[in-house]
Enzyme design. Structure first.
Site, PDB file in Angstrom:
ATOM      1  N   LYS A  23       3.237  -9.176  12.287  1.00 30.74           N
ATOM      2  CA  LYS A  23       2.202  -8.344  12.903  1.00 30.74           C
ATOM      3  C   LYS A  23       2.522  -6.870  12.710  1.00 30.74           C
ATOM      4  CE  LYS A  23       2.254  -8.329  17.435  1.00 30.74           C
ATOM      5  NZ  LYS A  23       2.553  -6.981  17.952  1.00 30.74           N
ATOM      6  N   SER A  24       3.797  -6.518  12.869  1.00 32.91           N
ATOM      7  CA  SER A  24       4.202  -5.115  12.741  1.00 32.91           C
ATOM      8  C   SER A  24       3.967  -4.593  11.326  1.00 32.91           C
ATOM      9  CB  SER A  24       5.683  -4.959  13.111  1.00 32.91           C
ATOM     10  OG  SER A  24       5.913  -5.318  14.444  1.00 32.91           O
ATOM     11  N   ARG A  28       0.862  -1.867   9.920  1.00 29.96           N
ATOM     12  CA  ARG A  28       1.262  -0.689   9.152  1.00 29.96           C
ATOM     13  C   ARG A  28       0.616  -0.707   7.768  1.00 29.96           C
ATOM     14  NH1 ARG A  28       5.021  -1.487  12.894  1.00 29.96           N
ATOM     15  NH2 ARG A  28       6.438   0.186  13.552  1.00 29.96           N
ATOM     16  N   ARG A  99      -1.439   1.481  30.112  1.00 31.17           N
ATOM     17  CA  ARG A  99      -0.283   1.766  29.258  1.00 31.17           C
ATOM     18  C   ARG A  99      -0.376   3.201  28.726  1.00 31.17           C
ATOM     19  NH1 ARG A  99       0.486  -3.277  25.200  1.00 31.17           N
ATOM     20  NH2 ARG A  99       2.433  -2.146  24.769  1.00 31.17           N
ATOM     21  N   SER A 145       8.544   4.773  22.736  1.00 30.77           N
ATOM     22  CA  SER A 145       8.200   3.654  21.863  1.00 30.77           C
ATOM     23  C   SER A 145       8.145   4.114  20.411  1.00 30.77           C
ATOM     24  CB  SER A 145       6.840   3.084  22.271  1.00 30.77           C
ATOM     25  OG  SER A 145       6.363   2.200  21.276  1.00 30.77           O
ATOM     26  N   ASP A 292      11.977  -6.796  21.621  1.00 30.06           N
ATOM     27  CA  ASP A 292      11.029  -7.913  21.667  1.00 30.06           C
ATOM     28  C   ASP A 292      11.705  -9.278  21.698  1.00 30.06           C
ATOM     29  OD1 ASP A 292       8.779  -6.378  21.825  1.00 30.06           O
ATOM     30  OD2 ASP A 292       8.315  -6.443  19.689  1.00 30.06           O
ATOM     31  N   LYS A 319       4.967  -2.877  28.302  1.00 38.99           N
ATOM     32  CA  LYS A 319       4.399  -3.749  27.269  1.00 38.99           C
ATOM     33  C   LYS A 319       3.149  -4.439  27.830  1.00 38.99           C
ATOM     34  CE  LYS A 319       7.567  -3.340  23.933  1.00 38.99           C
ATOM     35  NZ  LYS A 319       7.283  -3.064  22.502  1.00 38.99           N
ATOM     36  N   ARG A 323       7.581  -6.779  31.407  1.00 39.52           N
ATOM     37  CA  ARG A 323       8.316  -7.950  30.936  1.00 39.52           C
ATOM     38  C   ARG A 323       9.606  -8.197  31.724  1.00 39.52           C
ATOM     39  NH1 ARG A 323       7.230  -7.501  24.367  1.00 39.52           N
ATOM     40  NH2 ARG A 323       5.172  -8.485  24.463  1.00 39.52           N
ATOM     41  N   ARG A 366       4.462 -13.149  24.347  1.00 46.02           N
ATOM     42  CA  ARG A 366       5.893 -13.420  24.262  1.00 46.02           C
ATOM     43  C   ARG A 366       6.413 -14.174  25.493  1.00 46.02           C
ATOM     44  NH1 ARG A 366       6.820 -11.653  19.575  1.00 46.02           N
ATOM     45  NH2 ARG A 366       6.108  -9.630  18.821  1.00 46.02           N
TER      46      ARG A 366
END
Length: 409
Positions: A23-24, A28, A99, A145, A292, A319, A323, A366
């Site tokens: 996903k990351s 990008r 957020r 972040s 993560d 997040k 979490r 997650r």
């Protein structure tokens, strides 16, 4: 969707699984393709986050709703701010509107961006009127972040003078920054990362090229957990992975040696083998560069009756959910003793596991996936299990391939 998970068969596993693209890396790569249309991409993630990123990039005017996708929120903020003629309202879910985005917005505004808050200052939704950004130097706190930093780095080569980014303080999540610079390098963009200064040179156009997205190491973490909780001799083959990965979570191959899991790289695949039982009573890791995987490691340790002390987790409370608080609550449901503060989680060793607990997921993919492997040790239920579609839609199907019994309730 509520699921009941168990593992009724032999705990020795020998199976193969193909995992979708990261996903990351996907998000990008999609942004870079939007800036340089002659880039091609292979092995895109089939995640919700990847889909909303693609959809968002296709909009020039109007509302862009990215739902729960934090990466898309940060990346699209920088993208639209730098695109003259585009005018959008960037919004998301209720949790997304809680957020923070202020640090990135202020950095972009200092570069000349036209961004205003619609509801609460410092938080989405935001209105963006794209324009040419004329400033080429900006400062950011180094402990924020990495998505804020990567958002600026990716638009940097499209700016007339590139970008000099001064990071103030101790840098966290360095692997994600290096992932971004690595992808820029693949399309021919020159950059320098010296101390706390990152310089990206301008690149008005790039040659035609193809970015191949590596499979997601965060997704692989759950199979490392399964291998650790399975019997000695278990083997799980995952594709497609690189030994010289750009992803910070590839540190899994080192960390899980402590749990008896050995990793072998061969032909773009990794073989996870439970080589021995773990004899450690407790472990300690600084996960500032790979936060993560904290949830996965916590559950692994609990399932093995071990303790752990995990630090460097200061980004987890902002997040998809808090979490740290969520992990404390849900681990305690299955019998754990957990202490947390603003940046760490400590689990005490215990062999007591409560059977039949219902795990809440807090709209966080997650949370659902981290607890899945625990079905090797006990029967449990997972509420709102469909949340895995955010990053790994095939997760429950792939667990069934390994022998897990997944029953819809």
């Amino acid at each position: 969707m509520k699921l009941k998970l168990s593992f009724p068969s032999d705990k020795k596993i020998t199976k193969s699984v193909a995992i979708t693209g990261s996903k990351s890396e996907t998000n990008r790569s999609l942004l870079l393709r939007a800036l340089y249309p002659n880039i091609k991409i292979e092995n895109l993630s089939n995640s919700d986050d990847g889909e909303v990123m693609q959809k968002g990039l296709s909009i020039s005017k109007g509302i862009v709703d990215i739902h729960h996708a934090g990466t898309a929120m940060r990346f699209l903020t920088a993208y639209f701010a730098s695109q003259a003629g585009k005018e959008v309202t960037l919004t998301g879910s209720q949790r997304m509107q809680e957020r923070p985005i202020k640090v990135l917005v202020e950095a972009l505004q200092s570069m000349g961006a036209d961004i205003t808050y619609i509801k609460n200052e410092g938080y989405p939704p935001i209105q963006i009127k794209g324009r040419a950004l004329d400033k080429s130097e900006v400062r950011l706190p180094a402990n924020i972040s990495s998505q804020y930093i990567s958002a600026l780095l990716m638009i940097a080569p499209s700016l007339p003078n590139g970008l000099k980014l001064d990071l103030v303080g101790k840098i966290t999540s360095v692997p994600y920054i290096k992932m971004t610079l690595g992808l820029l390098r693949q399309i021919g963009v020159e950059s320098h990362f010296d101390g706390n200064m990152i310089t990206v040179l301008p690149k008005p156009a790039v040659e035609e090229s193809t970015l191949v997205v590596e499979s997601d190491w965060s997704s692989a973490s759950y199979f490392y957990s399964i291998a650790a909780l399975s019997e000695v001799g278990s083997q799980i083959e995952l594709s497609a992975y690189k030994e010289n990965s750009l992803q910070g979570d590839s540190v899994l191959s080192t960390i899980y040696r402590d749990f008896g899991v050995e990793t072998t790289f061969e032909d773009n695949k990794i073989l996870l083998k439970k080589a021995r039982e773990c004899e450690l009573k407790t472990v300690a890791y600084d996960l500032a560069n790979a936060p993560d995987i904290a949830q996965t490691i916590s559950v692994t340790c609990f399932g093995l009756g071990m303790g752990c002390h995990l630090t460097g987790l200061h980004t987890l409370p902002i997040k998809e959910t808090d979490r740290l608080g969520a992990m404390k609550t849900e681990l305690e449901k299955v019998g754990a003793t957990v202490e947390i503060n603003h940046e760490s989680l400590t689990l005490k060793p215990s062999t007591r596991i409560v059977s039949g607990a219902s795990i809440d997921t807090y709209h966080d993919h997650r949370m659902a996936m981290a607890f899945g492997p625990l079905a090797l040790k006990t029967t449990l239920k997972v509420n709102d299990a469909g949340v895995v579609s955010k990053s790994y839609p095939d997760y429950w199907k792939d667990l069934e391939i390994l022998g897990f019994q997944v029953e819809k309730l």
